[in-house]
Write an enzyme that holds these catalytic residues in place. Structure first.
Site, PDB file in Angstrom:
ATOM      1  N   SER A   1       0.950  -1.085  -0.193  1.00 52.62           N
ATOM      2  CA  SER A   1      -0.144   0.001   0.180  1.00 52.62           C
ATOM      3  C   SER A   1       1.015   1.259  -0.082  1.00 52.62           C
ATOM      4  CB  SER A   1      -0.920   0.178   1.292  1.00 52.62           C
ATOM      5  OG  SER A   1      -0.298   0.044   2.315  1.00 52.62           O
TER       6      SER A   1
ATOM      7  N   LYS B   1       5.036   0.670   9.697  1.00 51.48           N
ATOM      8  CA  LYS B   1       4.898   1.819   9.810  1.00 51.48           C
ATOM      9  C   LYS B   1       6.065   2.543  10.352  1.00 51.48           C
ATOM     10  CE  LYS B   1       0.380   1.670   8.714  1.00 51.48           C
ATOM     11  NZ  LYS B   1      -0.191   2.267   7.316  1.00 51.48           N
TER      12      LYS B   1
END
Length: 261
Positions: free
Chosen positions: A40, A102
């Site tokens: 993503s 992340k």
């Protein structure tokens, strides 16, 4: 020795070789490095869809999630090194079981808040500097064939998609780029106090990231326990701009062995 016996011995040796290779690969994946393909755009422009990297599992030690299928036969964490603010980390989602990547923003005891898109750590806004624009072509990306989100909407297929880029400096001096598209609900948050033994994560593509700013009960990530950390991402090995990492003709020439900052 008969021909049949020789064939049987050859088949047995082949099976042994395959089994040994699988065991060695499994041991390597469990103890040292785990492959990860970026699915993503939540970490643009630090990481692009199609980046292929190996996660350093030795950085933080080992937990049950260090083994394939989360099958390590122990709880807690062993041989654990402490994560540092600003690390790019692969972790096991606390609820849905997926692996996420992340940036580590909040350490245990930190107070985190976002106000008008500006990150505040323990009440102090981080340093921000303009860093131009991030541009990409508005076209389907990766295996999911999703289109990027653009600040200059409306954009037609094949045109340039633009995002505002800012250099963000965290306490300790680490500087990395973040992207902004528009005002979003995660641009203003309450104050989050990170519990002991947990961490707070955010994506660098701030308006297109599912992260700790939203509770996992409503589709976010929330606070991530230490034992859910799988490893640190240090370097992109190569990157594919196509639908598959095997489409070598779509590999990005400027991303081979690129350090992750």
């Amino acid at each position: 020795m008969t021909t049949e016996a020789k064939k049987g011995d050859g088949l047995l040796e082949t099976i042994k070789t395959v089994v040994y290779a699988l065991l060695i690969a499994g041991l390597f994946r469990t103890l040292f490095f785990q492959p990860f393909w970026i699915p993503s755009g939540s970490m643009k422009d630090t990481l692009l869809i199609g980046d292929f990297l190996f996660v350093n599992k030795m950085a933080y030690g080992y937990s049950q999630y260090s083994c394939p299928f989360s099958a390590c036969p122990f709880s807690g964490r062993i041989f654990g090194g402490d994560p540092e603010r600003g690390d790019v980390v692969v972790f096991h989602h606390p609820v849905n079981g997926q692996d996420f990547i992340k940036r580590l923003i909040g350490l245990p005891g930190d107070k985190i808040q976002v106000t008008d898109g500006v990150l505040k750590l323990n009440g102090t806004p981080v340093q921000l500097e303009p860093a131009g624009q991030f541009e990409e072509i508005f076209e389907p990306q990766g295996p999911n064939r999703g289109f990027p989100i653009c600040q200059n909407q409306p954009v037609r297929r094949g045109e340039v998609c633009v995002k505002e880029r800012t250099a963000e400096t965290l306490p300790g001096g680490l500087t990395h780029n973040i992207l902004n598209v528009s005002d979003s609900r995660t641009d203003n948050t309450p104050v989050f106090t990170v519990p002991e033994g947990h961490f707070f994560f955010m994506g660098d593509n701030r308006d297109n990231s599912t992260d700790s700013r939203v509770s996992p009960t409503v589709g976010g990530v929330g606070f991530v326990p230490f034992e859910n950390l799988i490893g640190r991402a240090d370097r992109v090995m190569f990157s594919s701009a196509g639908r598959s990492l095997f489409y070598f003709w779509t590999w990005r020439s400027d991303r081979f062995f690129k350090a992750i900052e």
